[in-house]
Design an enzyme around this catalytic site. Structure first.
Site, short mmCIF file in Angstrom:
data_model
loop_
_atom_site.label_atom_id
_atom_site.label_comp_id
_atom_site.label_asym_id
_atom_site.label_seq_id
_atom_site.Cartn_x
_atom_site.Cartn_y
_atom_site.Cartn_z
N SER A 109 70.83 60.91 13.23
CA SER A 109 70.77 62.04 12.31
C SER A 109 72.17 62.55 11.98
O SER A 109 73.02 61.77 11.60
CB SER A 109 69.89 63.12 12.95
OG SER A 109 69.71 64.18 12.08
N ASP A 137 61.99 58.80 6.01
CA ASP A 137 61.50 58.94 7.38
C ASP A 137 61.05 60.36 7.66
O ASP A 137 61.12 60.84 8.77
CB ASP A 137 62.55 58.48 8.38
CG ASP A 137 63.75 59.42 8.43
OD1 ASP A 137 63.79 60.36 7.63
OD2 ASP A 137 64.62 59.21 9.27
N HIS A 149 61.57 60.65 11.73
CA HIS A 149 62.99 60.85 11.96
C HIS A 149 63.37 60.87 13.45
O HIS A 149 64.33 60.22 13.85
CB HIS A 149 63.41 62.17 11.30
CG HIS A 149 64.88 62.36 11.24
ND1 HIS A 149 65.72 61.50 10.58
CD2 HIS A 149 65.68 63.31 11.78
CE1 HIS A 149 66.96 61.92 10.71
NE2 HIS A 149 66.96 63.02 11.42
#
Lengths: 729, 706
Positions: free
Chosen positions: A247, A568, A621
């Site tokens: 991320s 995602d 994610h």
């Protein structure tokens, strides 16, 4: 239920003997004393009995739970679902893979734990307890205190006075976000199977609230990461490290790679070959290289898909003043002090994210229910969709006011420039004084001006944010930049604010390195928003997502005021994949040394049943960190494999777009194509007269300001803008 | 040496966890149910009131009469029975409920009572004085207190990945004791991991801040440091696997390299300020090893070069240092017991030796202990020169006092501040022969040396007895390989001093000693220039190494005094002839008539409960004082003693003036000293030496070439 029955029974039993006593006159003399005893027993001691009963049952269950063998849950699962596949770590250990390269994890935003080192009176007893992560117990116990401690200083973006919140260090920082909610834990466990341990695994935890350069200024985090990587390389006999950012950690690592090679006062002074010497591969997981649209809605109105739904369902819930606590405003005020959120504003402007009438993803279909592997059907509907231009979603309009505007052609939209609008005076409303959001400074005029502009693309969203949150953006623009570089050799790109933007930096000179972009696909992901003016009073955030805007069957991409695209769930594939597919592929100006890049996509498959937890094939994610295929890839690379050994690219999303693999998956044109250059030069979105476009002096000044990264507030201070002008030479 | 600290902690922990966790949970439940109960109660009392007045009596009679008429013949008996059953189980419930409720009530009141006046913590006080974080701080934990977690294990340890095996709850000991022991023991040959098992030290401050929930080790010090501005970036816990020998921590985990790198990083990122190192217990010798390692050249050492220590280290504040070893380690290796275990063994011989669970606790514990090389590092160093010979010992004038005397002594000390007066005022009858670390039988520990019979310990020969091996299928400890006659012969040499002790240990624990003596040495160097002393096995022995050349560095020896500390033991042959039992044990019946120094088979001296003053203070008081051959550059050394004062009430917990080995880390005076040094003060600014015990006299007794 059983408790009640029990109570009833006891009362009967208690009272009945008394009746007998009344009947039997002979026993009455000593009966009175017994009766007294009984009565006391039945009143107070009924409670005691009740408490004791609950306690004993509880202890009994606790005992059973503790006596249960640890493999019991797994046994049950296997009995129901059949034997589970071996975790990848076990499988690969059997294949003979062993720990080779040291591994560094870089956690993303939000997932890292934060703990208290110094606090105000109200946080007594919380020393070195987690304020963020873990159970979040304090959030419920003392919410205002919690918000106060989690916020940063609004001017500096650093600690407020008297408060020190620091990242948890070590693997515990982000292995579990909350009890039972894994982030890195599954990956760590699998790496341990092939021989990894604390000495060759390192969690580069940092304070994800502050801007990247500030983590070095305040905590020397970058120096620590550098030192730790050097140590691991040295102690493992010169083997380079494999870095796995997740991320926002992806951007943090980009920043790190530039920082470490930059000369000492601003950078780490590692020399120009540091990355080549120390890094084997960077395996980005779900990386928002080019930002996420979610960040815009987060900054604009502190809401995303989920919150917007909650807000419309129960309008009084989030905005209630029951506890004198206006949740959303507090959250917004807190998140606006976090510089890091600004690192994820969409980067690259209209070139990447699309203009008013064009976007790279416009062929995307949103019918989730359709099986993804049914190619013939997809191709057919592709064709139908392409023929019907009207239904194409205009993803380029990241924010539009009203559903109609979102669909209209750009020529039909009436837009009034908001930038010259005067901000109204603050309504002296004493009731919302205690909650600070900058919307109060805008007044009605400002709010309507914003709404009148109707449509914002990735480029103009920046202006919008500068308008509605000047303080925040002023802080942020000193640390982050969102443009595309024309000339990367320009001296100005040596400034650290460009380091985390892949479109404004060159990758380090490390031809032996490999960059992987690994992300989930197959989940609808927020891409653009339909907004409306909030109807509530002026104490509230004046804008909110129009959850009533549904696309229906005509454009299924629009749901609850949000346009969805593939991704995602958090990061659209455009942002996660573009750099590795195109921006860095081969030798480009962003990647002068020709570092090899690989795209690894993981198609989302929801867990088959509840027992599987968050699934072993998830593409979401965070849940992707438990995806077995991804873990296997990481382990292979950590054990020494190269990108080709894994099978090179693995792309699922390509067929959905153009069906032409050679068109490389996105409709984004070559960044250096002359057309695009013009596009970048052009100031779109301004009303112009007929014929030759006129230049307005306001626009020119604004453009200059943008180039010099100046905001309106800054122009009022001669010192600031003068330094800018000189610095730019 | 702290194994029984842990047992103690464990008991208190179990108590705390059960009560606090369960009660906390139920507390919530009750708050919910409380409202329900309140709702129910008025209804109930109404119904009882209605039975009272006589007016209703008829009605009730009618009702009950009706009931009795309709169900009288069979129902009544059943009713009675039900009543009795109900009484039986529900009385239990009632009692539990009653206890719980009172407990909560007390807890509740406790919260609202004006808090016991806690003295203001040194951190806040010094903060107000204007002290701020200056030098980075490195904490080096000791043996036992650091947490260990599992990274790879046998199938029996499923689900324990990255869970603490050592430290915190110790829940696994109870759930799967054999599995637990298997994972904690090391390989008997190499002293490293057994195949298929990887247990590693926990990293970070959490490694040793709390040993068990509520049982602090470093937590209070850390908290106080944080008050004056310390945080992760300028504080580092150098955790290491304390089971391994020091050099092996580098070979297996690169712990020393990491420590070096961390110190360099702290030095650079904090504006080139030198670090203050705070080692505790065995961490002291570990850090001594580090000091030599870091300046030695690469294949064996860290390659930091000769000036490394002078450049990076400001001060070393040793807390409860076990520089010269502890006698406790001897008893540990010999029979896996210390004062506390010996007592238990005597009281309930069946408990620890029982085979009820197929689990011979002590033997298993002993086997595990003996695979830990680090235990050997704690054996008394310096031989008879330091620890005394058959007839004399440096502590022989030590006065053992009862609780009352102790109070008087500390009281008088406060009055005149001179430690010699009270010593003279108490009549000393007979000198205790502390030099005899192990004696077999009480008389052997007392009679003059001329009456003792000797056997040359070097002549002990292993004669494997085939008889015993047939009866014991499984060999648990090395004792099982020895014949009883062999052991008898050991006991014929009635007493052992620090010098001869090594031979005894080599005899009873040949493998452990052979392994460990490659890593540790317990002698006293004649000539420190001898090139053999560059071997790493001498680095952790202060009597066989020179301190680094760092004249500006300061060394503090901070330790508690005023606690009776184990110094030498009276042993006996274990009566039981069964196999799988340890043949030697402390003779708990041996109680001293004179002086009170001997109780339960153990001779006590002054110390901090684990480390005798001699071991903790000698190096700072004499061995390194001024320019000596052990300290060629003349590093300044200071002795800081802290008189033990037990907590005045239960509410104080483990006290703020404690002097015991671990609790001293919560001693406010000590914390203040550490804080002041960390903020930049030097030893003289603290006030130089601070001595309560007779360490100076003891040191004078020791005849050592300096």
């Amino acid at each position: 239920m059983s408790i009640l029955r029990r109570r009833k029974g006891t009362e009967n039993k208690k009272t009945e003997p008394e009746y007998e006593e009344f009947n039997d006159e002979n026993k009455k003399s000593n009966g009175s004393s017994r009766r007294l005893r009984r009565r006391r027993w039945s009143c107070m001691d009924g409670c005691c009995w009740f408490v004791g009963c609950i306690c004993s049952i509880w202890w009994f269950f606790l005992f059973l739970y503790n006596a249960m063998p640890a493999s019991f849950p797994q046994y049950v699962t296997e009995a129901i679902t059949g034997p589970l596949p071996d975790p990848p770590g076990v499988k690969l250990a059997k294949e003979g893979l062993r720990a080779k390269h040291p591994v560094v994890f870089v956690p993303g935003i939000v997932t890292g734990g934060l703990e208290l080192w110094e606090g105000h009176q109200c946080a007594e007893g919380l020393f070195r307890k987690r304020l963020w992560g873990g159970t979040f117990g304090e959030l419920y116990k003392r919410p205002l205190c919690w918000v106060e401690h989690m916020s940063l200083d609004n001017e500096t973006g650093l600690d407020p006075s008297g408060i020190r919140i620091r990242p948890v260090s070590g693997l515990v920082a982000a292995d579990y976000f909350a009890p039972g909610y894994f982030v890195w834990a599954v990956l760590i466990a699998n790496l341990a199977r092939i021989g990894y341990e604390e000495k060759n695994m390192y969690m580069a935890a940092y304070d994800w609230r502050i801007s990247f350069q500030n983590t070095e200024v305040r905590d020397q985090t970058l120096s620590r990461i550098k030192s730790n990587i050097e140590l691991m390389v040295a102690s493992s006999g010169g083997k380079k490290v494999v870095i796995i950012p997740h991320s926002m950690g992806v951007l943090y690592l980009l920043h790190f790679m530039k920082w470490v090679e930059a000369p000492a006062p601003m950078g780490g002074g590692g020399g120009s070959d540091w990355c080549a010497k120390h890094l084997k591969a960077v395996m980005n997981i779900g990386g928002p290289f080019l930002g996420v649209p979610k960040a815009v809605s987060g900054l604009f109105s502190a809401e995303a898909k989920d919150i917007a739904a909650a807000r419309s369902m129960a309008p009084s819930f989030l905005e209630s003043e029951m506890f004198n606590f206006q949740t959303l405003q507090h959250v917004m005020r807190m998140t606006r002090t976090w510089d890091s959120t600004m690192s994820m504003i969409p980067k690259g402007g209209d070139t990447i994210w699309g203009g008013l009438d064009w976007s790279p993803e416009e062929g995307h279909e949103c019918n989730e229910k359709k099986p993804k592997n049914n190619t013939t059907q997809t191709a057919e509907s592709d064709r139908t969709r392409k023929s019907d231009n009207a239904t194409r979603v205009k993803y380029g309009r990241i924010i539009s006011f009203g559903k109609l505007v979102a669909d209209l052609h750009s020529s039909e939209i009436e837009r009034i420039d908001f930038r010259d609008a005067l901000k109204g005076k603050s309504h002296a409303n004493s009731t919302c004084r205690d909650v600070w959001t900058e919307y109060h400074d805008m007044g009605i005029e400002g709010v309507t001006a914003v709404a009148d502009y109707k449509v914002y693309t990735a480029g103009s969203v920046l202006d919008l944010l500068h308008f509605v949150a000047p303080k925040l953006m002023k802080r942020g623009s000193a640390h982050f930049s969102y443009g595309i570089a024309d000339d990367l050799d320009d001296k100005k790109y040596e400034h650290y604010k460009y380091w985390s933007n892949p479109l404004e930096t060159k990758l380090p000179n490390a031809p032996g390195m490999e960059i992987f972009s690994m992300y989930g696909v197959g989940i609808p992901t927020e891409r653009a928003y339909v907004y409306k003016l909030s109807t509530a009073g002026d104490c509230y955030i004046p804008f909110q997502i129009d959850t009533s805007a549904e696309g229906g069957s005509k454009s299924p991409c629009l749901k609850g005021g949000v346009f969805h695209t593939d991704g995602d769930e958090t990061v659209p594939i455009l942002s996660a994949g573009y750099m590795c597919v195109k921006g860095w592929r081969g030798k480009t100006r962003f990647n002068p040394s020709g570092i090899r890049t690989f795209v690894r996509e993981y198609n989302h498959a929801p867990p088959a049943n509840l027992l599987e937890g968050r699934g072993t094939q998830s593409g979401a994610h965070v849940d992707i960190m438990g995806n077995f295929a991804l873990i296997e890839d990481i382990i292979r690379v950590a054990a020494g494999a190269a990108g080709e050994d894994l099978g090179g690219d693995k792309v699922y999303s390509e067929q959905e777009y153009s069906g032409k693999p050679e068109a490389a998956y996105f409709n984004v044109l070559e960044l250096d194509a002359p057309v695009r250059r013009c596009e970048r030069l052009a100031l779109d979105g301004f009303r112009r007269g007929r014929g030759r476009p006129k230049k307005y002096w306001g626009e020119v000044i604004r453009r200059d300001m943008e180039q010099l990264q100046l905001t309106e507030d800054m122009t009022l201070d001669r010192k600031i803008w003068r330094t800018r002008i000189r610095a730019e030479g | 040496m702290g194994f029984f600290h842990f047992l103690k902690a464990e008991v208190s922990r179990v108590f705390q966890v059960n009560l606090s966790a369960i009660f906390n949970y139920i507390d919530c439940k009750v708050r919910i149910f409380g409202s329900i109960l309140q709702f129910l109660e008025p209804v109930k009392s109404c119904s009882y009131e209605s039975t009272k007045p006589h007016v209703d009596k008829n009605q009730e009679n009618a009702v009950s009469a009706y009931e009795e008429v309709s169900k009288k013949p069979k129902y009544k008996k059943i009713k009675r029975q039900q009543l009795k059953e109900w009484r039986c189980i529900d009385n239990c419930f009632w009692i539990i409920g009653y206890l719980c409720t009172t407990w909560w009530l007390l807890l509740f009141l406790c919260n609202f009572l004006p808090g016991v006046k806690v003295p203001i913590s040194p951190g806040s006080r010094l903060k107000n004085e204007g002290l701020n974080a200056h030098h980075p701080v490195v904490l080096v934990p000791g043996i036992v207190t650091g947490g260990l977690e599992l990274w790879e294990g046998k199938p029996c340890s499923q689900g324990l990945f990255r869970k603490r095996l050592w430290g915190f709850s110790f829940a696994e000991i109870f759930k799967r004791p054999l599995c637990w022991l298997e994972h904690l023991s090391l390989d008997n040959e190499t002293g490293l991991d057994p195949p298929g098992i990887r247990v590693r030290a926990v990293a970070g401050l959490v490694a040793a801040d709390y040993f068990a929930p509520g049982y602090f080790v470093w937590a209070i010090l850390i908290e106080n440091l944080a008050k004056i501005g310390y945080e992760q970036k300028n504080m580092y816990m150098a955790s290491y696997d304390w089971r391994l020998s020091f050099q092996n921590t580098e070979i297996r985990d690169q712990s020393l390299s990491r420590l070096k790198r961390k110190i360099e990083l702290l030095y650079v990122t904090n504006g080139y300020k030198k670090v203050v190192v705070v080692p505790h217990s065995m961490g002291v010798t570990y850090f001594l090893h580090f000091l030599k390692w870091v300046e030695a050249s690469p294949p064996v050492g860290g390659g930091g070069g000769p000036g490394w220590c002078a450049k990076h280290i400001k001060a070393i504040m040793n807390i409860g240092p076990a520089f010269l070893g502890v006698p406790k380690a001897v008893a540990n290796i010999l029979s896996a017991e210390g004062k506390d275990v010996a007592f238990i063994r005597a009281m309930a011989p069946g408990l620890l030796d029982s085979e009820t669970f197929g689990f011979q606790t002590l033997q298993h514990v002993m086997r595990v202990f003996r695979t830990w090389d680090s235990v050997v590092s704690l054996l008394p160093k310096g031989g008879e020169t330091i620890w005394g010979d058959l007839n004399r010992s440096p502590e022989e004038e030590n006065v053992c006092y009862s609780a009352k005397n102790k109070y008087l002594r500390s009281f008088s000390k406060e009055n005149d501040g001179n430690n010699t007066d009270p010593r003279r005022s108490i009549q000393v009858k007979e000198l205790v022969k502390y030099g005899r670390l192990i004696s077999f039988g009480k008389t052997a520990s007392e009679i003059p040396s001329s009456q003792l019979s000797f056997v040359d310990p070097k002549k002990f020969v292993h004669e494997y007895a085939p008889v015993s091996s047939t009866s014991c299928e499984e060999l648990l400890t090395e004792y099982d390989e020895m014949s009883r006659e062999n052991i008898k012969r050991v006991t014929e040499n009635k007493t052992y001093t620090a010098r001869t002790l090594i031979h005894l240990l080599r005899f009873v624990a040949p493998k452990a000693m052979q392994r460990a003596e490659a890593h540790f040495s317990h002698g006293l160097a004649e000539n420190l220039e001898d090139p053999k002393y560059s071997h790493y096995k001498y680095w952790s022995n202060p009597l066989e190494t020179m301190l680094p050349d760092a004249p500006e560095m300061e060394i503090f020896c901070s330790y508690g005094v005023g606690m009776p500390t184990e110094r030498s033991y009276v042993y006996k042959m274990s009566p039981s002839d069964r196999c799988k039992s340890i043949p030697l044990q402390i003779d708990t019946s041996a109680d001293g008539s004179h002086n009170g120094c001997l109780s339960g088979g153990v001779y006590f001296v002054d110390g901090d409960d684990s480390v005798p003053v001699l071991s903790a203070g000698f190096m700072c008081a004499k061995g390194w004082r001024g320019k000596t051959r052990f300290n060629p550059s003349g590093i300044a050394s200071y002795v800081r003693e802290y008189q033990h004062k037990p907590p005045s009430s239960l509410l104080e917990g483990r006290g703020t003036e404690s002097g015991t080995h671990v609790d001293i880390l919560g001693n406010f005076a000590l914390i203040e000293d550490v804080l002041r040094v960390a903020a930049g003060a030097s030893g003289t600014e603290l006030g130089g030496d601070r001595i309560y015990s007779g360490i100076i006299e003891m040191s004078e007794q020791i005849d050592i070439q300096l």
